[in-house]
Design a protein around this motif. Structure first.
Motif, PDB file in Angstrom:
ATOM      1  N   UNK A  50       0.841  -1.208   0.000  1.00 21.38           N
ATOM      2  CA  UNK A  50       0.000   0.000   0.000  1.00 21.38           C
ATOM      3  C   UNK A  50       0.873   1.254   0.000  1.00 21.38           C
ATOM      4  N   UNK A  51       2.024   1.189   0.696  1.00 23.66           N
ATOM      5  CA  UNK A  51       2.995   2.294   0.758  1.00 23.66           C
ATOM      6  C   UNK A  51       2.348   3.635   1.092  1.00 23.66           C
ATOM      7  N   UNK A  52       1.778   3.743   2.280  1.00 25.48           N
ATOM      8  CA  UNK A  52       1.143   5.013   2.661  1.00 25.48           C
ATOM      9  C   UNK A  52       2.172   6.124   2.841  1.00 25.48           C
ATOM     10  N   UNK A  53       1.725   7.364   2.658  1.00 21.77           N
ATOM     11  CA  UNK A  53       2.549   8.535   2.922  1.00 21.77           C
ATOM     12  C   UNK A  53       2.069   9.180   4.229  1.00 21.77           C
ATOM     13  N   UNK A  54       2.955   9.854   4.953  1.00 21.64           N
ATOM     14  CA  UNK A  54       2.588  10.377   6.285  1.00 21.64           C
ATOM     15  C   UNK A  54       1.351  11.275   6.299  1.00 21.64           C
ATOM     16  N   UNK A  83     -13.504  10.462  -7.812  1.00 22.89           N
ATOM     17  CA  UNK A  83     -14.091  10.136  -6.503  1.00 22.89           C
ATOM     18  C   UNK A  83     -13.861   8.663  -6.185  1.00 22.89           C
ATOM     19  N   UNK A  84     -14.084   7.786  -7.166  1.00 25.13           N
ATOM     20  CA  UNK A  84     -13.907   6.347  -6.943  1.00 25.13           C
ATOM     21  C   UNK A  84     -12.454   6.017  -6.594  1.00 25.13           C
ATOM     22  N   UNK A  85     -11.549   6.651  -7.329  1.00 21.61           N
ATOM     23  CA  UNK A  85     -10.125   6.391  -7.067  1.00 21.61           C
ATOM     24  C   UNK A  85      -9.750   6.808  -5.636  1.00 21.61           C
ATOM     25  N   UNK A 136     -10.005   3.500   1.452  1.00 16.97           N
ATOM     26  CA  UNK A 136     -10.397   2.211   2.031  1.00 16.97           C
ATOM     27  C   UNK A 136      -9.167   1.391   2.448  1.00 16.97           C
ATOM     28  N   UNK A 137      -8.128   1.409   1.598  1.00 20.17           N
ATOM     29  CA  UNK A 137      -6.885   0.703   1.937  1.00 20.17           C
ATOM     30  C   UNK A 137      -6.212   1.316   3.168  1.00 20.17           C
TER      31      UNK A 137
END
Length: 574
Positions: free
Chosen positions: A200-204, A297-299, A305-306
């Motif tokens: 997923x590699x989230x950003x802060x 919006x969907x993106x 959600x992730x």
């Protein structure tokens, strides 16, 4: 210098105020008169702990207040300033207490913690009593005395930092060994978690940024309409605000050519036109930037959600990144465990090498100081009646056992020998003394009487008075176990210390009291079945009479009066 001490509702003391002068001040009085209460009150004022039942009976609250001159003590001024206290030539320390056992400290009328008061007090006054004499009998306390006389504080602080670094490095090495099996067992699950996060590699700031974007898009129609209307109202209509202001500007220009008082308002109008133009430009650009596409919006919703799933699993969004870093570190260690152990071990050996150098330097400074201390204390002891003293400072190290000699032990190599290393260095220090000819020096507890212990401690204090910067020295019954000619010699030494520092001493000895620059008499009186402690600063005539009473009791005889005069005159001959 201590200028005054005010005591209110402290044990037997109703209220007294004592003014002190420079030099040697002696406090005398009958046994039980309350002399030591004055010292206890000063100690309490300066942050020491006493029993909770210090408040005078049938009272609700009390206080002790001391006033010091700190004009010549810059480091105390600096400490006060660093802690946001008012800095004056006079330092006022007050401690209030109640019958509920609570107390509060103040420095220059501002609240202070008890611990900070103690820090300040350690540079103001040095107290010496029977407790310190008893401490001197235990060799565990001799190292601190030696270091204080030799002024090794800076070296010890530097050494301690490295010693603590060694201790923490050894703990870290040992913890790593304990973690090895645990890390290997959970490596597979850690890899799973790591891949889950990295996929997923989230950003802060990504979560808050996306939530903001989604909110903007969901309100896009309203935002478009309002920002467009704003643009039209301000800029793009027949009677827009900007057009009206431009007309106003022309009128103000005409008026200001006739009356300069309009110039200020012309400038403000010009500024308003610029502000409206800036707002209009922003509103127009904002309208153009709004995106109504459903796929956007969907993106965003799919990405949120992730991120929400990770947040729920790991407790909070911020904790994701902490766990992520820890997982990478755990896997790195588990994959390179032998290398990690080697690196930590090499670091420990490096610290030990550096610590050995500092330990030897510190030990050599102690050995050099020990010789100076020996000579000084022997000369001082001779001057106060111990005619043939041999004072010795024994310094040695504790060798490490064979099974302790490894990288992980708190031991270091000194001249090819392994010795135990402590937070204070490698040295064990013990003072030895012989007070009689032909006797070998022995530990103080085995070779010195009570009176000799008092004089040894006095000799140490006298030496420190030449070195340290503490302005006040307080002796509580320094004359214990001595009298006559020896007491007078002790008095001469206290008088000498008083020429360099302010000395306050409780004494029963006429020989010591006669040599004081100032004499305070403490008395206890019974009034209406209650005890009251009073203090009196004696005049010269009163001093002679009181010293005569110390010699012969209440029945002062001509010979005791004459003897008192002789004792006082001995001071003048110095």
């Amino acid at each position: 210098m201590l200028l005054s001490l005010t005591i209110h509702n402290f044990i037997l003391i109703d209220k007294i105020e004592i003014n002190f002068n420079k030099g040697f001040t002696v406090i005398t009085g009958e046994t039980g008169s309350g002399k030591s209460l004055i010292i206890d009150a000063l100690l309490y004022c300066l942050g020491e702990r006493l029993s909770t039942d210090i408040i005078r009976k049938h009272t609700d609250k009390g206080f002790v207040e001391s006033v010091f001159s700190i004009e010549l003590i810059p480091h105390i001024k600096a400490a006060l300033q660093a802690n946001n206290y008012e800095v004056n030539p006079l330092l006022i320390i007050r401690r209030e207490f109640t019958n509920k056992g609570t107390s509060r400290c103040f420095i220059n009328d501002s609240p202070a913690t008890q611990s900070f008061v103690k820090v300040i007090a350690s540079s103001l006054a040095d107290f010496h009593g029977q407790h310190e004499n008893q401490l001197l009998l235990h060799h565990e306390n001799h190292l601190a005395v030696l270091d204080a006389i030799a002024h090794l504080e800076t070296y010890i602080d530097t050494y301690y930092l490295l010693w603590n670094q060694l201790q923490q490095s050894i703990f870290s090495y040992q913890d790593l060994i304990k973690q090895e099996l645990q890390l290997l067992e959970k490596k597979e699950y850690s890899l799973f978690q790591l891949h889950e996060i990295e996929d997923i590699s989230p950003e802060p700031t990504e979560l808050s940024d996306l939530e903001h974007q989604l909110s903007v898009i969901q309100h896009a129609a309203q935002l478009y309409e309002s920002s467009h209307n704003l643009y039209v109202l301000l800029y793009n209509s027949e009677n827009s605000a900007r057009d009206s202001l431009i007309k106003s500007q022309l009128l103000l220009q005409q008026l200001s050519t006739i009356d300069h008082s309009f110039q200020l308002y012309l400038d403000e109008c010009t500024q308003a036109i610029a502000s409206i133009s800036e707002i209009s430009t922003f509103a127009s650009a904002y309208c153009s930037s709004l995106n109504f596409e459903d796929n956007t919006i969907n993106r965003i919703q799919e990405r949120l959600s992730l991120l929400y799933r990770l947040k729920k699993k790991y407790g909070s969004y911020d904790s994701i990144f902490n766990i992520w870093n820890q997982l990478k570190e755990d896997i790195r260690i588990a994959s390179n465990f032998d290398d990690e152990l080697r690196i930590k071990k090499e670091d420990i050996l490096r610290i030990k090498t550096e610590l050995s150098v500092l330990a030897v330097e510190l030990s050599e400074k102690r050995i050099a100081a020990a010789y100076t201390i020996k000579e000084s204390i022997e000369l001082t002891l001779q001057s106060i009646g111990i005619e043939h003293p041999i004072f010795s400072v024994q310094i040695h190290q504790i060798p490490s056992l064979h099974n302790e000699i490894d990288a992980m032990s708190m031991s270091i190599s000194i001249h090819n020998d392994y010795v135990k290393v402590k937070s204070s260095g490698i040295d064990i220090v013990e003072f030895l003394i012989s007070t009689n000819p032909g006797e070998i020096p022995k530990p103080l507890s085995k070779a010195a009487s009570g009176g000799e212990i008092s004089r040894i401690m006095l000799a140490i204090k006298a030496m420190m008075a030449h070195i340290d910067k503490i302005p006040v020295i307080v002796f509580d019954e320094i004359d214990t176990g001595i009298s006559g000619r020896i007491a007078q010699k002790v008095g001469f030494l206290i008088q000498d210390i008083g020429s360099k520092r302010q000395v306050i001493a409780i004494s029963h000895s006429p020989q010591i009291a006669a040599l004081a620059d100032n004499h305070i008499l403490v008395q206890k009186k019974i009034i209406d079945d209650r005890a009251y402690v009073t203090t009196t600063l004696l005049s010269n005539a009163e001093k002679i009479e009181h010293i005569a009473s110390l010699i012969s009791g209440n029945n002062i005889t001509p010979s005791s009066y004459e003897h008192a005069l002789e004792l006082i005159q001995a001071k003048k001959l110095l």
